[in-house]
Design a protein around this motif. Structure first.
Motif, PDB file in Angstrom:
ATOM      1  N   ALA A 109       0.822  -1.035   0.004  1.00 31.41           N
ATOM      2  CA  ALA A 109      -0.027   0.135  -0.014  1.00 31.41           C
ATOM      3  C   ALA A 109       0.673   1.277  -0.081  1.00 31.41           C
ATOM      4  O   ALA A 109       0.643   2.354  -0.762  1.00 31.41           O
ATOM      5  N   GLN A 110       1.923   1.231   0.538  1.00 32.17           N
ATOM      6  CA  GLN A 110       2.804   2.615   0.815  1.00 32.17           C
ATOM      7  C   GLN A 110       3.454   2.476  -0.413  1.00 32.17           C
ATOM      8  O   GLN A 110       3.647   3.576  -1.084  1.00 32.17           O
ATOM      9  N   ALA A 111       3.878   1.716  -1.172  1.00 33.55           N
ATOM     10  CA  ALA A 111       4.757   1.697  -2.230  1.00 33.55           C
ATOM     11  C   ALA A 111       3.786   2.227  -3.558  1.00 33.55           C
ATOM     12  O   ALA A 111       4.334   2.676  -4.530  1.00 33.55           O
ATOM     13  N   LEU A 112       2.478   1.749  -3.704  1.00 36.64           N
ATOM     14  CA  LEU A 112       1.472   1.959  -4.804  1.00 36.64           C
ATOM     15  C   LEU A 112       0.743   3.338  -4.120  1.00 36.64           C
ATOM     16  O   LEU A 112      -0.200   3.580  -4.778  1.00 36.64           O
ATOM     17  N   ASP A 113       0.898   3.960  -3.113  1.00 39.03           N
ATOM     18  CA  ASP A 113       0.280   5.043  -2.683  1.00 39.03           C
ATOM     19  C   ASP A 113      -1.337   4.878  -2.744  1.00 39.03           C
ATOM     20  O   ASP A 113      -2.347   5.383  -3.284  1.00 39.03           O
ATOM     21  N   VAL A 114      -1.719   3.649  -2.090  1.00 37.77           N
ATOM     22  CA  VAL A 114      -3.194   3.506  -1.923  1.00 37.77           C
ATOM     23  C   VAL A 114      -3.400   3.009  -0.230  1.00 37.77           C
ATOM     24  O   VAL A 114      -2.388   2.870   0.379  1.00 37.77           O
ATOM     25  N   LEU A 123      -6.445  -4.924  -5.450  1.00 36.92           N
ATOM     26  CA  LEU A 123      -5.422  -5.095  -6.320  1.00 36.92           C
ATOM     27  C   LEU A 123      -5.652  -6.208  -7.227  1.00 36.92           C
ATOM     28  O   LEU A 123      -6.097  -7.215  -6.866  1.00 36.92           O
ATOM     29  N   ILE A 124      -5.091  -5.905  -8.448  1.00 35.29           N
ATOM     30  CA  ILE A 124      -5.072  -7.061  -9.486  1.00 35.29           C
ATOM     31  C   ILE A 124      -3.769  -7.935  -9.312  1.00 35.29           C
ATOM     32  O   ILE A 124      -2.745  -7.307  -9.220  1.00 35.29           O
ATOM     33  N   SER A 125      -3.973  -9.248  -9.129  1.00 40.01           N
ATOM     34  CA  SER A 125      -2.732  -9.866  -8.847  1.00 40.01           C
ATOM     35  C   SER A 125      -2.399 -10.920  -9.903  1.00 40.01           C
ATOM     36  O   SER A 125      -3.207 -11.551 -10.411  1.00 40.01           O
ATOM     37  N   LEU A 126      -1.238 -10.955 -10.259  1.00 38.43           N
ATOM     38  CA  LEU A 126      -0.710 -11.780 -11.418  1.00 38.43           C
ATOM     39  C   LEU A 126       0.615 -12.569 -11.110  1.00 38.43           C
ATOM     40  O   LEU A 126       1.431 -11.858 -10.476  1.00 38.43           O
ATOM     41  N   THR A 127       0.452 -13.867 -11.236  1.00 35.32           N
ATOM     42  CA  THR A 127       1.940 -14.557 -11.011  1.00 35.32           C
ATOM     43  C   THR A 127       2.134 -15.311 -12.521  1.00 35.32           C
ATOM     44  O   THR A 127       1.282 -15.646 -13.146  1.00 35.32           O
ATOM     45  N   ARG A 128       3.543 -15.037 -12.594  1.00 36.60           N
ATOM     46  CA  ARG A 128       3.991 -15.801 -14.035  1.00 36.60           C
ATOM     47  C   ARG A 128       5.223 -16.348 -13.861  1.00 36.60           C
ATOM     48  O   ARG A 128       6.214 -15.713 -13.250  1.00 36.60           O
ATOM     49  N   VAL A 129       5.255 -17.510 -14.445  1.00 34.03           N
ATOM     50  CA  VAL A 129       6.562 -18.206 -14.611  1.00 34.03           C
ATOM     51  C   VAL A 129       7.095 -18.416 -16.022  1.00 34.03           C
ATOM     52  O   VAL A 129       6.300 -18.694 -16.865  1.00 34.03           O
ATOM     53  N   VAL A 130       8.335 -17.826 -16.404  1.00 33.82           N
ATOM     54  CA  VAL A 130       8.780 -18.035 -17.524  1.00 33.82           C
ATOM     55  C   VAL A 130       9.747 -18.938 -17.876  1.00 33.82           C
ATOM     56  O   VAL A 130      10.596 -19.144 -16.991  1.00 33.82           O
ATOM     57  N   PHE A 131       9.501 -19.860 -18.953  1.00 29.47           N
ATOM     58  CA  PHE A 131      10.673 -20.792 -19.350  1.00 29.47           C
ATOM     59  C   PHE A 131      11.403 -20.702 -20.508  1.00 29.47           C
ATOM     60  O   PHE A 131      10.946 -19.901 -21.414  1.00 29.47           O
ATOM     61  N   LEU A 136       7.508 -14.232 -11.338  1.00 29.29           N
ATOM     62  CA  LEU A 136       6.967 -12.932 -11.077  1.00 29.29           C
ATOM     63  C   LEU A 136       5.742 -12.827 -10.274  1.00 29.29           C
ATOM     64  O   LEU A 136       4.772 -13.454 -10.724  1.00 29.29           O
ATOM     65  N   GLU A 137       5.704 -12.168  -9.285  1.00 27.94           N
ATOM     66  CA  GLU A 137       4.597 -11.818  -8.702  1.00 27.94           C
ATOM     67  C   GLU A 137       4.157 -10.303  -8.817  1.00 27.94           C
ATOM     68  O   GLU A 137       5.001  -9.575  -8.219  1.00 27.94           O
ATOM     69  N   ALA A 138       2.967  -9.953  -9.509  1.00 32.14           N
ATOM     70  CA  ALA A 138       3.038  -8.585 -10.001  1.00 32.14           C
ATOM     71  C   ALA A 138       1.477  -8.235  -9.145  1.00 32.14           C
ATOM     72  O   ALA A 138       0.493  -8.975  -9.244  1.00 32.14           O
ATOM     73  N   LEU A 139       1.466  -6.927  -8.570  1.00 33.79           N
ATOM     74  CA  LEU A 139       0.406  -6.302  -8.075  1.00 33.79           C
ATOM     75  C   LEU A 139      -0.012  -5.087  -8.699  1.00 33.79           C
ATOM     76  O   LEU A 139       0.825  -4.251  -8.775  1.00 33.79           O
TER      77      LEU A 139
END
Length: 267
Positions: A199-204, A210-218, A228-231
């Motif tokens: 919340a502090q980093a995103l100013d909320v 939040l939208i949550s996205l998890t990705r594994v690249v091969f 990757l864990e993206a919010l």
């Protein structure tokens, strides 16, 4: 969210009402120029006092979501889709990373080599005892944060770049410079609530949706090269899925369309 807005929201009950109304506005369930119920009606609907409702309404007004008009009441304001809103395509995962990196800036918060958590180690297909390079970044557009990224990269790959590189160059470019031949990725999308640090980093505010996205690249050999864990702030980031109709007449179905319109995605 600014300090003034956080103060206006106040306690937990008003914060909850603020988030519910904000989500209804941003999702379009409360359309532009529509009138919000009065304080008495909202207080009755949510089982709270008028003071609690008033704090939530003040926070909505401070955020530019509503305005109070004499003789009308509180109405929803139009939310322009300006440069602070990024749109990501699910069907164009890799090709659009360049556009994202060119349109945004990165703030590097953490950079270290650590033993990976068990779940991440397994997803990357790493042997026990190995290390990963862990980074925490915030991506911004026009100086406004819209994504919080935690990445884990196997040490053997990450040693080809340093902290300064990661702060100035998209990770997918650094992976390619390290000799990685990216082949495919597995990605899941969900939703979550903002923790204190995020919340502090995103100013909320803490607990904001939040939208949550998890990705594994091969790579071409099927080895995991990035976790990757993206919010994302939903008011500044949107996910788009382009679909096309396929199948025979008796068994028609929708499936993602490859090569859709101009979009961006995270790198």
């Amino acid at each position: 969210m600014s300090d003034a807005q956080s103060s206006a929201v106040g306690g937990t009950k008003s914060h909850r009402i603020y988030l519910l109304l904000k989500d209804a506005i941003l999702s379009g369930r409360l359309p532009v120029d529509s009138k919000l119920p009065g304080e008495n009606k909202l207080a009755e609907q949510h089982g709270v006092s008028r003071v609690t409702v008033r704090r939530a309404m003040e926070a909505l007004q401070s955020a530019g979501l509503v305005a109070r008009k004499a003789g009308v009441g509180t109405v929803v304001l139009e939310q322009p889709l300006d440069a602070t809103v990024m749109t990501a395509s699910v069907s164009n995962l890799m090709p659009n990373m360049v556009k994202m990196s060119q349109a945004s800036q990165v703030r590097l918060l953490e950079f270290a080599y650590i033993p990976p958590p068990e779940m991440i180690r397994e997803r990357l297909g790493m042997a026990k005892g190995g290390k990963v390079q862990r980074s925490v970044r915030v991506r911004m557009i026009d100086g406004k944060p819209f994504s919080h990224l935690i990445t884990h990269v196997p040490e053997a790959i990450a040693l080809h770049y340093n902290e300064m590189d990661l702060a100035n160059t998209p990770l997918f470019v650094l992976l390619e410079r390290s000799g990685v031949k990216v082949d495919h990725a597995s990605q899941s999308i969900s939703a979550t609530l903002a923790s204190h640090d995020v919340a502090q980093a995103l100013d909320v505010t803490v607990g904001s949706p939040l939208i949550s996205l998890t990705r594994v690249v091969f790579d071409e050999q099927g080895r995991g090269v990035e976790h990757l864990e993206a919010l994302y702030r939903p008011d500044r980031y949107r996910i788009q899925i382009d679909l096309e109709r396929n199948g025979d007449d008796d068994a028609r179905y929708w499936e993602p369309r490859v090569g859709g319109g101009p979009t961006q995605t995270e790198g």
